[in-house]
Design an enzyme around this catalytic site. Structure first.
Site, PDB file in Angstrom:
ATOM      1  N   ARG A 130       0.845  -1.202   0.000  1.00 47.13           N
ATOM      2  CA  ARG A 130       0.000   0.000   0.000  1.00 47.13           C
ATOM      3  C   ARG A 130       0.877   1.248   0.000  1.00 47.13           C
ATOM      4  NH1 ARG A 130      -4.891  -2.238   3.878  1.00 47.13           N
ATOM      5  NH2 ARG A 130      -6.272  -2.808   2.177  1.00 47.13           N
ATOM      6  N   GLN A 135      -1.264   2.818  -5.689  1.00 51.36           N
ATOM      7  CA  GLN A 135      -2.670   3.068  -5.316  1.00 51.36           C
ATOM      8  C   GLN A 135      -3.675   2.598  -6.369  1.00 51.36           C
ATOM      9  OE1 GLN A 135      -3.306   7.117  -4.063  1.00 51.36           O
ATOM     10  NE2 GLN A 135      -2.654   6.636  -1.982  1.00 51.36           N
ATOM     11  N   ASP A 138      -4.233  -1.115  -6.201  1.00 55.07           N
ATOM     12  CA  ASP A 138      -4.499  -1.645  -4.866  1.00 55.07           C
ATOM     13  C   ASP A 138      -5.893  -2.279  -4.770  1.00 55.07           C
ATOM     14  OD1 ASP A 138      -4.720  -2.198  -2.210  1.00 55.07           O
ATOM     15  OD2 ASP A 138      -4.181  -0.198  -1.496  1.00 55.07           O
ATOM     16  N   SER A 141      -7.462  -2.668  -1.215  1.00 51.38           N
ATOM     17  CA  SER A 141      -8.210  -1.521  -0.688  1.00 51.38           C
ATOM     18  C   SER A 141      -9.567  -1.406  -1.364  1.00 51.38           C
ATOM     19  CB  SER A 141      -7.431  -0.219  -0.871  1.00 51.38           C
ATOM     20  OG  SER A 141      -6.318  -0.220  -0.021  1.00 51.38           O
ATOM     21  N   TYR A 237       2.591  -0.447   8.979  1.00 52.29           N
ATOM     22  CA  TYR A 237       1.578  -1.491   9.145  1.00 52.29           C
ATOM     23  C   TYR A 237       1.626  -2.043  10.561  1.00 52.29           C
ATOM     24  CZ  TYR A 237       0.854  -2.072   4.096  1.00 52.29           C
ATOM     25  OH  TYR A 237       0.528  -1.884   2.777  1.00 52.29           O
TER      26      TYR A 237
HETATM   27  P1  NAD Z   1      -6.040  -3.299   6.809  1.00 51.19           P
HETATM   28  O1  NAD Z   1      -4.620  -3.728   6.855  1.00 51.19           O
HETATM   29  O2  NAD Z   1      -6.391  -2.008   6.171  1.00 51.19           O
HETATM   30  O3  NAD Z   1      -6.655  -3.311   8.267  1.00 51.19           O
HETATM   31  C1  NAD Z   1      -6.399  -4.277   9.189  1.00 51.19           C
HETATM   32  C2  NAD Z   1      -6.414  -3.585  10.515  1.00 51.19           C
HETATM   33  O4  NAD Z   1      -6.284  -4.572  11.535  1.00 51.19           O
HETATM   34  C3  NAD Z   1      -5.250  -2.599  10.710  1.00 51.19           C
HETATM   35  O5  NAD Z   1      -5.762  -1.321  11.017  1.00 51.19           O
HETATM   36  C4  NAD Z   1      -4.451  -3.183  11.868  1.00 51.19           C
HETATM   37  O6  NAD Z   1      -3.881  -2.200  12.698  1.00 51.19           O
HETATM   38  C5  NAD Z   1      -5.533  -3.977  12.570  1.00 51.19           C
HETATM   39  N1  NAD Z   1      -5.032  -5.029  13.464  1.00 51.19           N
HETATM   40  C6  NAD Z   1      -3.989  -5.869  13.280  1.00 51.19           C
HETATM   41  N2  NAD Z   1      -3.865  -6.682  14.345  1.00 51.19           N
HETATM   42  C7  NAD Z   1      -4.861  -6.331  15.209  1.00 51.19           C
HETATM   43  C8  NAD Z   1      -5.243  -6.791  16.477  1.00 51.19           C
HETATM   44  N3  NAD Z   1      -4.583  -7.768  17.092  1.00 51.19           N
HETATM   45  N4  NAD Z   1      -6.301  -6.211  17.059  1.00 51.19           N
HETATM   46  C9  NAD Z   1      -6.978  -5.185  16.463  1.00 51.19           C
HETATM   47  N5  NAD Z   1      -6.650  -4.703  15.262  1.00 51.19           N
HETATM   48  C10 NAD Z   1      -5.605  -5.271  14.640  1.00 51.19           C
HETATM   49  O7  NAD Z   1      -6.837  -4.502   6.117  1.00 51.19           O
HETATM   50  P2  NAD Z   1      -8.279  -4.424   5.429  1.00 51.19           P
HETATM   51  O8  NAD Z   1      -8.105  -4.093   4.000  1.00 51.19           O
HETATM   52  O9  NAD Z   1      -9.167  -3.593   6.252  1.00 51.19           O
HETATM   53  O10 NAD Z   1      -8.724  -5.948   5.511  1.00 51.19           O
HETATM   54  C11 NAD Z   1      -9.067  -6.531   6.745  1.00 51.19           C
HETATM   55  C12 NAD Z   1      -9.465  -7.985   6.566  1.00 51.19           C
HETATM   56  O11 NAD Z   1     -10.620  -8.088   5.729  1.00 51.19           O
HETATM   57  C13 NAD Z   1      -8.394  -8.822   5.878  1.00 51.19           C
HETATM   58  O12 NAD Z   1      -8.310 -10.066   6.535  1.00 51.19           O
HETATM   59  C14 NAD Z   1      -8.932  -8.992   4.481  1.00 51.19           C
HETATM   60  O13 NAD Z   1      -8.437 -10.156   3.847  1.00 51.19           O
HETATM   61  C15 NAD Z   1     -10.386  -9.102   4.774  1.00 51.19           C
HETATM   62  N6  NAD Z   1     -11.233  -8.958   3.608  1.00 51.19           N
HETATM   63  C16 NAD Z   1     -12.154  -9.937   3.407  1.00 51.19           C
HETATM   64  C17 NAD Z   1     -12.996  -9.896   2.335  1.00 51.19           C
HETATM   65  C18 NAD Z   1     -14.044 -10.962   2.187  1.00 51.19           C
HETATM   66  O14 NAD Z   1     -14.705 -11.028   1.158  1.00 51.19           O
HETATM   67  N7  NAD Z   1     -14.273 -11.804   3.187  1.00 51.19           N
HETATM   68  C19 NAD Z   1     -12.852  -8.869   1.400  1.00 51.19           C
HETATM   69  C20 NAD Z   1     -11.905  -7.853   1.623  1.00 51.19           C
HETATM   70  C21 NAD Z   1     -11.088  -7.916   2.749  1.00 51.19           C
END
Ligand code: NAD
Length: 386
Positions: A130, A135, A138, A141, A237
């Site tokens: 990211r 961007q 991405d 995102s 991150y």
């Molecule tokens: P991101 O990296 O933007 O956000 C993840 C957040 O989790 C970060 O802000 C990080 O600080 C936080 N984090 C990490 N460890 C933590 C903890 N122990 N406690 C609390 N917060 C914690 O990622 P994103 O783009 O928001 O994606 C999040 C999740 O959603 C990913 O697992 C992604 O694969 C999933 N996702 C799933 C689908 C689906 O269809 N099921 C689609 C898109 C994204």
């Protein structure tokens, strides 16, 4: 060089890796493009539109995979029940694959090894860093924005209650209570959507910056006092927490989980297996009829009992492990994804159609298998940990 666009076959997956507009752009770059018949059906784009954009239409799935030099997909390759073969098996040795591979997820390890053994060069869209130059590529995102929005709608639809406060002749209905864990792209969009629907929103993240953003969207942030040097890794991150801190976090979350009607779980450290933040015991204290959306399920999930791909009910609590939420909002997801993919391909082949620019950081970080080796660090680590 032939690009092949297969029809996606994961359950409920309606997205497609290229729209007719992107086909035109690939052809302009010098590629030939073949598209599986009805690949655009889920977004109401016909074979005729793809043909008019210059693609050939292929109704033989096996042939499409076997002929293509570069396969562009949306989701990881899976077993094709209709053909009776795995999508990797249908790919040509030495060909190239670009898609979401989720290489660290334990359920994908065999498939990644299969790609390695077939000498397929594979790139994962969830490996794109990211950074500002990336961007437009991405896809994480883009898909996370869709997921944050849609996961709130799915949960609200499942719940047998109103979300907003509603005044009626009988009395006032209290608004639904949300807990959003992980305030990254998914989490922030979930907070904004839950607020728009009129819910009371609480949030939790380990990064202070993410907490501030959650607050600015109107969420009340759960206090979790963790030294920032323990949570901030490379590039700003989050870093994976040690087990002792995860246990403390679970304790902090306990009362919030108990109080919530809807819990959206999206905590993740990029390239790692998702941390378990919700235990079975915590779920047993939740109100009957509450909903947990475990959107981190592709990386194993944040809840100990989520079943991948299932919307299960356990002791009156709905636990959703649907893996392709953006696939349920296919028109805008495909529009975003197909554009992200195009910009990625343009960068990948910027030195010519027969050579990848492997010195490029974006390419390096998204490379999964190359010349018979697995190179993606998150996958290597997850495989060692098993
Ligand atoms: P991101 O990296 O933007 O956000 C993840 C957040 O989790 C970060 O802000 C990080 O600080 C936080 N984090 C990490 N460890 C933590 C903890 N122990 N406690 C609390 N917060 C914690 O990622 P994103 O783009 O928001 O994606 C999040 C999740 O959603 C990913 O697992 C992604 O694969 C999933 N996702 C799933 C689908 C689906 O269809 N099921 C689609 C898109 C994204």
């Amino acid at each position: 060089m032939l690009i092949g666009i297969p029809k996606e076959i994961l359950s409920e997956e309606k997205r497609v890796a290229a729209t007719p507009e992107m086909v035109q752009k690939y052809i302009k770059m010098g590629f030939d493009v073949t598209v599986e018949s009805s690949a655009g059906e889920g977004i109401w784009r016909s074979d005729e539109e793809y043909e008019n954009s210059g693609a050939s239409i292929n109704s033989d799935t096996e042939k499409l995979f076997a002929q293509s030099d570069v396969i562009l997909k949306v989701k990881q390759p899976v077993f094709n029940e209709t053909v009776g073969k795995h999508e990797v098996e249908m790919m040509r040795n030495d060909s190239t694959l670009v898609t979401f591979l989720h290489p660290a997820a334990p359920g994908n390890h065999d498939m990644i090894k299969e790609l390695r053994d077939k000498n397929i060069t594979s790139f994962t869209m969830d490996g794109i860093p990211r950074i500002s130059r990336a961007q437009r590529m991405d896809a994480l995102s883009s898909m996370s924005t869709v997921t944050g929005y849609k996961s709130v709608l799915i949960a609200a639809n499942q719940m047998a209650k109103f979300v907003p406060m509603i005044g009626t002749a009988i009395g006032t209905v209290k608004p639904a209570r949300f807990l959003i864990v992980g305030a990254g792209v998914v989490g922030l969009q979930a907070i904004a959507t839950a607020k728009r629907l009129g819910g009371i929103v609480k949030a939790m993240d380990i990064r202070k910056e993410a907490c501030e953003e959650a607050e600015s969207l109107g969420a009340k942030v759960a206090e979790f006092d963790i030294p920032q040097e323990l949570v901030i890794g490379e590039g700003g991150y989050a870093k994976a927490l040690e087990d002792e801190w995860l246990e403390i976090e679970q304790k902090v979350l306990e009362p919030y989980v108990e109080d919530a009607d809807i819990v959206i779980l999206s905590a993740l450290v990029p390239g790692e297996v998702a941390p378990i933040l919700i235990t079975e015991e915590m779920i047993s204290k939740m109100k009957q009829g509450s909903v947990i959306m475990d959107v981190s399920i592709d990386q194993g999930g944040n809840c100990a009992v989520t079943e991948p791909g299932q919307f299960a009910q356990k002791n009156g609590i709905y636990i959703c492990g649907i893996q392709n939420i953006p696939g349920r909002m296919a028109v805008h997801s495909s529009w975003l994804y197909a554009n992200n993919m195009y910009y990625y391909i343009e960068n990948l082949f910027k030195k010519g159609l027969n050579t990848f620019d492997l010195d490029d950081d974006i390419v390096k970080q998204s490379l999964v298998t190359y010349k018979g080796k697995i190179l993606f660090q998150g996958a290597i680590k997850a495989m060692e940990d098993l």
